[in-house]
Design a protein around this motif. Structure first.
Motif, PDB file in Angstrom:
ATOM      1  N   GLY A  52       0.785  -1.221   0.000  1.00  0.00           N
ATOM      2  CA  GLY A  52       0.000   0.000   0.000  1.00  0.00           C
ATOM      3  C   GLY A  52       0.823   1.280   0.000  1.00  0.00           C
ATOM      4  O   GLY A  52       0.279   2.357   0.246  1.00  0.00           O
ATOM      5  N   MET A  53       2.123   1.212  -0.276  1.00  0.00           N
ATOM      6  CA  MET A  53       2.996   2.385  -0.222  1.00  0.00           C
ATOM      7  C   MET A  53       3.484   2.725  -1.626  1.00  0.00           C
ATOM      8  O   MET A  53       4.116   1.906  -2.278  1.00  0.00           O
ATOM      9  CB  MET A  53       4.199   2.099   0.692  1.00  0.00           C
ATOM     10  N   ASP A  54       3.210   3.939  -2.095  1.00  0.00           N
ATOM     11  CA  ASP A  54       3.672   4.315  -3.422  1.00  0.00           C
ATOM     12  C   ASP A  54       5.149   4.695  -3.395  1.00  0.00           C
ATOM     13  O   ASP A  54       5.775   4.783  -2.340  1.00  0.00           O
ATOM     14  CB  ASP A  54       2.798   5.429  -4.023  1.00  0.00           C
ATOM     15  N   TYR A  55       5.712   4.931  -4.573  1.00  0.00           N
ATOM     16  CA  TYR A  55       7.164   5.128  -4.694  1.00  0.00           C
ATOM     17  C   TYR A  55       7.632   6.369  -3.950  1.00  0.00           C
ATOM     18  O   TYR A  55       8.646   6.334  -3.235  1.00  0.00           O
ATOM     19  CB  TYR A  55       7.552   5.226  -6.175  1.00  0.00           C
ATOM     20  N   ASP A  56       6.921   7.482  -4.100  1.00  0.00           N
ATOM     21  CA  ASP A  56       7.340   8.714  -3.438  1.00  0.00           C
ATOM     22  C   ASP A  56       7.356   8.548  -1.923  1.00  0.00           C
ATOM     23  O   ASP A  56       8.284   8.987  -1.237  1.00  0.00           O
ATOM     24  CB  ASP A  56       6.398   9.867  -3.813  1.00  0.00           C
ATOM     25  N   THR A  57       6.321   7.898  -1.401  1.00  0.00           N
ATOM     26  CA  THR A  57       6.239   7.688   0.042  1.00  0.00           C
ATOM     27  C   THR A  57       7.318   6.728   0.525  1.00  0.00           C
ATOM     28  O   THR A  57       7.860   6.883   1.629  1.00  0.00           O
ATOM     29  CB  THR A  57       4.844   7.147   0.426  1.00  0.00           C
ATOM     30  N   LEU A  58       7.665   5.740  -0.290  1.00  0.00           N
ATOM     31  CA  LEU A  58       8.756   4.828   0.061  1.00  0.00           C
ATOM     32  C   LEU A  58      10.065   5.596   0.217  1.00  0.00           C
ATOM     33  O   LEU A  58      10.799   5.386   1.197  1.00  0.00           O
ATOM     34  CB  LEU A  58       8.894   3.757  -1.025  1.00  0.00           C
ATOM     35  N   CYS A  59      10.361   6.494  -0.709  1.00  0.00           N
ATOM     36  CA  CYS A  59      11.593   7.290  -0.611  1.00  0.00           C
ATOM     37  C   CYS A  59      11.575   8.166   0.638  1.00  0.00           C
ATOM     38  O   CYS A  59      12.594   8.297   1.334  1.00  0.00           O
ATOM     39  CB  CYS A  59      11.760   8.145  -1.856  1.00  0.00           C
ATOM     40  N   GLU A  60      10.430   8.748   0.936  1.00  0.00           N
ATOM     41  CA  GLU A  60      10.301   9.579   2.141  1.00  0.00           C
ATOM     42  C   GLU A  60      10.497   8.734   3.398  1.00  0.00           C
ATOM     43  O   GLU A  60      11.160   9.155   4.346  1.00  0.00           O
ATOM     44  CB  GLU A  60       8.923  10.244   2.153  1.00  0.00           C
ATOM     45  N   LYS A  61       9.936   7.538   3.393  1.00  0.00           N
ATOM     46  CA  LYS A  61      10.070   6.631   4.537  1.00  0.00           C
ATOM     47  C   LYS A  61      11.536   6.259   4.762  1.00  0.00           C
ATOM     48  O   LYS A  61      12.018   6.245   5.910  1.00  0.00           O
ATOM     49  CB  LYS A  61       9.246   5.367   4.276  1.00  0.00           C
ATOM     50  N   ILE A  62      12.261   5.951   3.690  1.00  0.00           N
ATOM     51  CA  ILE A  62      13.677   5.604   3.803  1.00  0.00           C
ATOM     52  C   ILE A  62      14.471   6.784   4.358  1.00  0.00           C
ATOM     53  O   ILE A  62      15.339   6.622   5.225  1.00  0.00           O
ATOM     54  CB  ILE A  62      14.226   5.159   2.429  1.00  0.00           C
ATOM     55  N   ALA A  63      14.163   7.987   3.886  1.00  0.00           N
ATOM     56  CA  ALA A  63      14.862   9.187   4.366  1.00  0.00           C
ATOM     57  C   ALA A  63      14.601   9.419   5.853  1.00  0.00           C
ATOM     58  O   ALA A  63      15.534   9.641   6.640  1.00  0.00           O
ATOM     59  CB  ALA A  63      14.429  10.401   3.554  1.00  0.00           C
ATOM     60  N   GLU A  64      13.344   9.352   6.256  1.00  0.00           N
ATOM     61  CA  GLU A  64      12.983   9.607   7.651  1.00  0.00           C
ATOM     62  C   GLU A  64      13.577   8.557   8.585  1.00  0.00           C
ATOM     63  O   GLU A  64      14.113   8.883   9.655  1.00  0.00           O
ATOM     64  CB  GLU A  64      11.454   9.644   7.804  1.00  0.00           C
ATOM     65  N   GLU A  65      13.474   7.282   8.204  1.00  0.00           N
ATOM     66  CA  GLU A  65      13.999   6.208   9.046  1.00  0.00           C
ATOM     67  C   GLU A  65      15.517   6.302   9.148  1.00  0.00           C
ATOM     68  O   GLU A  65      16.105   6.040  10.204  1.00  0.00           O
ATOM     69  CB  GLU A  65      13.587   4.855   8.469  1.00  0.00           C
ATOM     70  N   SER A  66      16.172   6.697   8.059  1.00  0.00           N
ATOM     71  CA  SER A  66      17.629   6.830   8.073  1.00  0.00           C
ATOM     72  C   SER A  66      18.072   7.942   9.019  1.00  0.00           C
ATOM     73  O   SER A  66      19.062   7.790   9.749  1.00  0.00           O
ATOM     74  CB  SER A  66      18.147   7.106   6.656  1.00  0.00           C
ATOM     75  N   LEU A  67      17.362   9.053   9.028  1.00  0.00           N
ATOM     76  CA  LEU A  67      17.688  10.143   9.946  1.00  0.00           C
ATOM     77  C   LEU A  67      17.540   9.692  11.396  1.00  0.00           C
ATOM     78  O   LEU A  67      18.356  10.024  12.255  1.00  0.00           O
ATOM     79  CB  LEU A  67      16.795  11.352   9.673  1.00  0.00           C
ATOM     80  N   ARG A  68      16.497   8.913  11.661  1.00  0.00           N
ATOM     81  CA  ARG A  68      16.291   8.401  13.020  1.00  0.00           C
ATOM     82  C   ARG A  68      17.436   7.482  13.431  1.00  0.00           C
ATOM     83  O   ARG A  68      17.965   7.586  14.545  1.00  0.00           O
ATOM     84  CB  ARG A  68      14.954   7.639  13.099  1.00  0.00           C
ATOM     85  N   VAL A  69      17.844   6.587  12.524  1.00  0.00           N
ATOM     86  CA  VAL A  69      18.931   5.640  12.820  1.00  0.00           C
ATOM     87  C   VAL A  69      20.249   6.357  13.030  1.00  0.00           C
ATOM     88  O   VAL A  69      20.998   6.071  13.973  1.00  0.00           O
ATOM     89  CB  VAL A  69      19.045   4.594  11.693  1.00  0.00           C
ATOM     90  N   ARG A  70      20.571   7.320  12.149  1.00  0.00           N
ATOM     91  CA  ARG A  70      21.857   8.037  12.295  1.00  0.00           C
ATOM     92  C   ARG A  70      21.886   8.810  13.610  1.00  0.00           C
ATOM     93  O   ARG A  70      22.927   8.871  14.269  1.00  0.00           O
ATOM     94  CB  ARG A  70      22.036   9.021  11.131  1.00  0.00           C
ATOM     95  N   LYS A  71      20.758   9.391  14.008  1.00  0.00           N
ATOM     96  CA  LYS A  71      20.696  10.122  15.269  1.00  0.00           C
ATOM     97  C   LYS A  71      20.948   9.186  16.441  1.00  0.00           C
ATOM     98  O   LYS A  71      21.688   9.508  17.377  1.00  0.00           O
ATOM     99  CB  LYS A  71      19.352  10.817  15.417  1.00  0.00           C
ATOM    100  N   ALA A  72      20.334   7.994  16.382  1.00  0.00           N
ATOM    101  CA  ALA A  72      20.516   7.015  17.465  1.00  0.00           C
ATOM    102  C   ALA A  72      21.957   6.532  17.540  1.00  0.00           C
ATOM    103  O   ALA A  72      22.479   6.269  18.630  1.00  0.00           O
ATOM    104  CB  ALA A  72      19.565   5.834  17.248  1.00  0.00           C
ATOM    105  N   GLU A  73      22.627   6.403  16.391  1.00  0.00           N
ATOM    106  CA  GLU A  73      24.011   5.944  16.377  1.00  0.00           C
ATOM    107  C   GLU A  73      24.950   6.929  17.037  1.00  0.00           C
ATOM    108  O   GLU A  73      26.017   6.557  17.553  1.00  0.00           O
ATOM    109  CB  GLU A  73      24.465   5.698  14.922  1.00  0.00           C
ATOM    110  N   ARG A  74      24.568   8.200  17.063  1.00  0.00           N
ATOM    111  CA  ARG A  74      25.440   9.233  17.616  1.00  0.00           C
ATOM    112  C   ARG A  74      25.214   9.471  19.108  1.00  0.00           C
ATOM    113  O   ARG A  74      25.955  10.229  19.729  1.00  0.00           O
ATOM    114  CB  ARG A  74      25.232  10.547  16.856  1.00  0.00           C
ATOM    115  N   LEU A  75      24.157   8.844  19.647  1.00  0.00           N
ATOM    116  CA  LEU A  75      23.879   9.030  21.083  1.00  0.00           C
ATOM    117  C   LEU A  75      24.929   8.328  21.942  1.00  0.00           C
ATOM    118  O   LEU A  75      25.486   7.321  21.577  1.00  0.00           O
ATOM    119  CB  LEU A  75      22.480   8.482  21.394  1.00  0.00           C
TER     120      LEU A  75
END
Length: 396
Positions: free
Chosen positions: A373-396
């Motif tokens: 149920g996820m279109d291509y644009d939303t998939l790219c946005e999801k990858i970007a948002e999740e990546s920012l969350r992961v990188r932030k957690a790695e720096r804690l």
């Protein structure tokens, strides 16, 4: 289960795939996602880094172009940058690059032939040995996020991830350690064995041309011969006889002296992606050629791809859980795609994992996301948002 309706199984022509019934998505921990997120979040300056100097260069350029256009449609200031050629053809001021018309996107399609990397090297005005083109680090340092649309050894082996870590710039996908391990098929095989993930019997082989006769005597056929750091089925051969094995080993030396040789498993080709902490609907691939080679992957009509795969719930769960287990064991994050062979007895044999899977118009991860149920644009946005969350957690 999931057998496509007449006319709905799809090929490289790009028709839509069937959505998975909602109750089955919930059972797998996947919930339906709105067709497109509303533009309400903070727009970001995003460098979509693609191209590079690997055998998957052309695939990367196609992925990057589509990703850049998708992110721009979501309201971000995204620009497409070739990691190897850099900004040689950009004539504006570097500080204005995120305002460049169309995000510097061009029309990149994937030809049936692998790229001529020597020709690419010669085409760059800067003939230094650097893998990073003019202005690449400078523009990345200006970005809120670098979206990695690279494929193959120059993008998935951890080196660009480590560079961006040192630069202090967030990027998409897995970190440099996990990326490097997953890129090496021999290391990944060792993780499969350690985690109890079924995989074909295999040999880790380093050799010279003088070693080939002895190896041909030792190794069993039919088998699969793969360079340890290849992708997009480049550097893969499937010899059935000893004579074919000898030829395959000689040809592999053009890529390097390190290969994995594994028993050939007959069955259906099934691939499944992990996104976040869940696995997506699987895809079955029926190649028009003898196997799912470079041409089959990226040319229209090269393969029939059925999404969701017409497999049982138990088989979907088997490949999905194995993909998620390998993803976690390697320490991967955000997304990945794992390839399997499903034999006649319904047993899944794990082949390999991809940490930056293709995002071209014919790639598999976008198909699987669409089935959830996820279109291509939303998939790219999801990858970007999740990546920012992961990188932030790695720096804690």
């Amino acid at each position: 289960r999931f057998a496509p309706s007449p006319g709905r199984s799809w090929t490289r022509s790009g028709a839509n795939c069937n959505p998975v019934p909602k109750h089955k998505l919930k059972a797998a921990g996947i919930f339906q996602i709105p067709k497109k997120n509303q533009k309400g979040g903070q727009p970001m300056k995003i460098v979509v880094l693609c191209g590079g100097l690997s055998m998957e260069r052309n695939v990367s350029l196609s992925s990057g172009t589509l990703i850049c256009k998708a992110l721009r449609s979501m309201g971000h200031q995204a620009v497409l940058v070739d990691m190897f050629l850099g900004l040689e053809s950009y004539t504006g001021k570097i500080e204005d690059i995120f305002d460049a018309p169309d995000g510097l996107c061009a029309d990149h399609s994937v030809s049936s032939d692998a790229p001529d990397l020597e020709a690419v090297r010669r085409s760059r005005r800067d003939q230094s040995p650097s893998m990073l083109g003019q202005g690449v680090l400078q523009v990345c340092a200006m970005a809120d996020l670098v979206f990695l649309a690279l494929h193959g050894s120059c993008g998935e082996d951890g080196r660009i991830q480590a560079t961006l870590d040192l630069l202090g710039v967030p990027y998409t996908g897995s970190n440099y350690v996990s990326s490097g391990m997953a890129m090496d098929k021999a290391i990944t095989k060792r993780f499969m064995d350690a985690e109890g993930i079924r995989t074909a019997p295999w040999h880790d082989v380093r050799y010279t041309e003088e070693d080939i006769p002895a190896l041909v005597e030792k190794l069993e056929t039919p088998c699969a011969v793969k360079i340890v750091n290849g992708g997009s089925s480049i550097g893969v051969e499937l010899p059935d006889t000893k004579e074919e094995l000898a030829g395959a080993l000689r040809r592999m030396l053009q890529y390097g002296d390190h290969v994995v040789v594994e028993k050939k498993i007959k069955g259906r080709e099934i691939q499944v992606a992990v996104l976040g902490d869940t696995y997506l609907p699987a895809v079955e691939i029926i190649p028009k050629n003898a196997y799912f080679d470079y041409e089959s992957k990226y040319q229209k009509g090269g393969a029939v791809e059925i999404c969701p795969a017409p497999i049982t719930d138990d088989e979907w769960k088997q490949v999905g859980q194995a993909a998620l287990k390998l993803h976690k064991a390697l320490g991967l994050s955000v997304y990945s795609r794992t390839d399997f062979i499903l034999d006649e007895e319904g047993r899944a044999w794990c082949l390999e994992v991809n940490t930056l899977p293709g995002m071209t118009p014919t790639s598999l991860v976008p198909q699987e996301a669409a089935a959830a149920g996820m279109d291509y644009d939303t998939l790219c946005e999801k990858i970007a948002e999740e990546s920012l969350r992961v990188r932030k957690a790695e720096r804690l």
